[in-house]
Write a protein that holds these residues in place. Structure first.
Motif, PDB file in Angstrom:
ATOM      1  N   THR A  82      44.175  57.956  34.832  1.00 24.91           N
ATOM      2  CA  THR A  82      42.933  57.775  34.387  1.00 24.91           C
ATOM      3  C   THR A  82      42.376  57.814  35.803  1.00 24.91           C
ATOM      4  OG1 THR A  82      42.253  55.625  34.335  1.00 24.91           O
ATOM      5  CG2 THR A  82      42.762  57.114  32.082  1.00 24.91           C
ATOM      6  N   ALA A  83      42.715  57.135  36.844  1.00 27.13           N
ATOM      7  CA  ALA A  83      42.513  56.748  38.052  1.00 27.13           C
ATOM      8  C   ALA A  83      42.739  58.093  38.931  1.00 27.13           C
ATOM      9  CB  ALA A  83      42.999  55.721  38.989  1.00 27.13           C
ATOM     10  N   ALA A  84      43.867  58.995  38.636  1.00 25.51           N
ATOM     11  CA  ALA A  84      44.067  59.996  39.329  1.00 25.51           C
ATOM     12  C   ALA A  84      43.835  60.960  38.921  1.00 25.51           C
ATOM     13  CB  ALA A  84      45.102  60.063  38.738  1.00 25.51           C
ATOM     14  N   LEU A  85      42.791  61.345  37.981  1.00 27.36           N
ATOM     15  CA  LEU A  85      42.631  62.166  37.190  1.00 27.36           C
ATOM     16  C   LEU A  85      40.340  61.809  37.455  1.00 27.36           C
ATOM     17  CD1 LEU A  85      43.722  63.391  33.559  1.00 27.36           C
ATOM     18  CD2 LEU A  85      44.551  64.132  35.923  1.00 27.36           C
ATOM     19  N   ALA A  86      39.821  61.265  37.549  1.00 26.98           N
ATOM     20  CA  ALA A  86      38.363  60.788  37.529  1.00 26.98           C
ATOM     21  C   ALA A  86      38.495  60.243  39.164  1.00 26.98           C
ATOM     22  CB  ALA A  86      38.472  59.742  36.658  1.00 26.98           C
ATOM     23  N   LEU A  87      39.175  59.663  39.851  1.00 32.23           N
ATOM     24  CA  LEU A  87      38.408  59.278  41.551  1.00 32.23           C
ATOM     25  C   LEU A  87      39.182  59.978  42.734  1.00 32.23           C
ATOM     26  CD1 LEU A  87      38.947  55.064  41.089  1.00 32.23           C
ATOM     27  CD2 LEU A  87      37.035  56.361  40.981  1.00 32.23           C
ATOM     28  N   MET A  88      40.763  60.659  42.457  1.00 34.92           N
ATOM     29  CA  MET A  88      40.935  61.139  43.329  1.00 34.92           C
ATOM     30  C   MET A  88      40.855  62.491  43.701  1.00 34.92           C
ATOM     31  SD  MET A  88      42.531  58.521  44.643  1.00 34.92           S
ATOM     32  CE  MET A  88      43.330  59.517  45.981  1.00 34.92           C
ATOM     33  N   PRO A  89      40.804  63.685  43.171  1.00 35.69           N
ATOM     34  CA  PRO A  89      40.055  64.813  43.188  1.00 35.69           C
ATOM     35  C   PRO A  89      39.189  64.614  44.922  1.00 35.69           C
ATOM     36  CG  PRO A  89      40.408  64.871  41.249  1.00 35.69           C
ATOM     37  CD  PRO A  89      40.428  63.396  41.336  1.00 35.69           C
ATOM     38  N   VAL A  90      38.143  64.047  43.902  1.00 30.50           N
ATOM     39  CA  VAL A  90      37.209  63.292  45.091  1.00 30.50           C
ATOM     40  C   VAL A  90      37.179  62.764  45.984  1.00 30.50           C
ATOM     41  CG1 VAL A  90      34.463  62.366  45.487  1.00 30.50           C
ATOM     42  CG2 VAL A  90      35.213  63.781  43.768  1.00 30.50           C
ATOM     43  N   ALA A  91      38.290  61.697  46.279  1.00 27.95           N
ATOM     44  CA  ALA A  91      38.714  61.228  47.180  1.00 27.95           C
ATOM     45  C   ALA A  91      39.198  61.188  48.289  1.00 27.95           C
ATOM     46  CB  ALA A  91      39.140  59.551  47.032  1.00 27.95           C
ATOM     47  N   LEU A  92      40.351  62.685  47.789  1.00 21.22           N
ATOM     48  CA  LEU A  92      41.042  62.924  48.497  1.00 21.22           C
ATOM     49  C   LEU A  92      40.389  64.395  49.412  1.00 21.22           C
ATOM     50  CD1 LEU A  92      44.164  63.049  46.208  1.00 21.22           C
ATOM     51  CD2 LEU A  92      44.570  62.476  48.113  1.00 21.22           C
TER      52      LEU A  92
END
Length: 302
Positions: A101-111
């Protein structure tokens, strides 16, 4: 003079247990690992390994070397961090482990943010269950892990790994939208879902144990008809009118849920945190990644 590469192989063997697993982790052949450890024994002048069935065990002398090897690797990481801090640009490669869920929710914006702020930084990301990822970060397979823990289910601690809070999200009862059927439409609290079909993660997951305990505390044993580690599948099963689930708010980031989300007694929440080796925490790369993750989490889950 002892060679650090061979010492690291011995440390890896103490962590992984077999020559084959060491070879797989470090991209060696098992015979090459065996040869290097044999050379280390000659350098040390003492027996380091003894056979025990199909496995090998480390001698007391080997355990002394392993302990000091960990200290040497920490010192090397601190040296690399100090050198990197003297440079004007944040550059290098960071290996990141993250749960779904972190990969989907956080990582697109963070990357995207990291790429814009630090174009010379390369991020390599792998999805991993938190308990495995924490162990592998301690073993030096990863540099940073984004992990989770459910109420009363603390994630394991490893020596030399720090831990910083990232965010927290409420856990709610997700029920199909109105019109899915009278049994679903009548749910207003957890106890009302006693006779409904449930979707949960497989046995062994902290979320599964927590969800079962929550249902039992509400007075019933959940009828778990569907098992999957993919929380997006949980969402689809709920929104399509096939099941109910206990889901953290992070799964809904970036989309408007059609499911009804009901608050639970006591307002339970899941904690999300970052962890890395304390010896590398001062590296500009690690600081940049952690800062962007915190900024992203604050924006998505204020």
């Amino acid at each position: 003079m002892l060679e650090i590469r061979r010492l690291r192989l011995l440390r890896e063997l103490s962590i992984r247990g077999t020559l084959a697993e060491v070879a797989d982790a470090l991209a060696y052949s098992p015979s090459s690992v065996s040869q290097q450890l044999a050379l280390l024994e000659k350098e040390v002048g003492a027996e380091l390994l003894r056979k025990s069935g199909r496995r090998v065990v480390l001698t007391p002398q080997a355990l002394v070397l392993v302990e000091h090897t960990s200290e040497l690797l920490d010192a090397l990481e601190r040296t690399e961090a100090a050198l990197a801090a003297s440079q004007s640009e944040v550059r290098g490669t960071v290996r990141l482990a993250v749960f779904q869920t972190a990969a989907l929710a956080l990582m697109p914006v963070a990357l995207r943010t990291l790429r814009g702020q630090h174009p010379e930084l390369r991020v390599e990301m792998v999805q991993h269950e938190p308990e495995t990822a924490l162990h592998e970060t301690w073993a030096r397979d990863f540099d940073v892990v984004v992990a989770e823990q459910y109420p009363q289910h603390a994630a394991p601690h490893y020596p030399g790994l720090d831990r910083e809070h990232l965010t927290r999200d409420a856990i709610r009862l997700a029920v199909p939208p109105r019109g899915a059927g009278e049994a679903f439409d009548g749910v207003a609290r957890l106890a009302d879902a006693a006779h409904l079909p449930w979707v949960m993660e497989p046995h062994g997951a902290a979320s599964r144990h927590w969800a079962e305990q929550a249902c039992r505390s509400a007075g019933f044993e959940p009828d778990v008809r569907y098992e999957t580690a993919d929380l997006q599948a949980h969402v689809r099963l709920v929104e399509s009118g096939n099941a109910v689930a206990l889901l953290p708010d992070l799964v809904w980031v970036g989309r408007a849920p059609s499911a009804r989300l009901l608050d639970l007694d006591g307002a339970p929440h899941r904690t999300v945190f970052t962890s890395m080796r304390a010896s590398s925490a001062g590296h500009p790369v690690m600081q940049a990644v952690r800062a962007v993750l915190e900024e992203t989490a604050r924006a998505l889950l204020p």
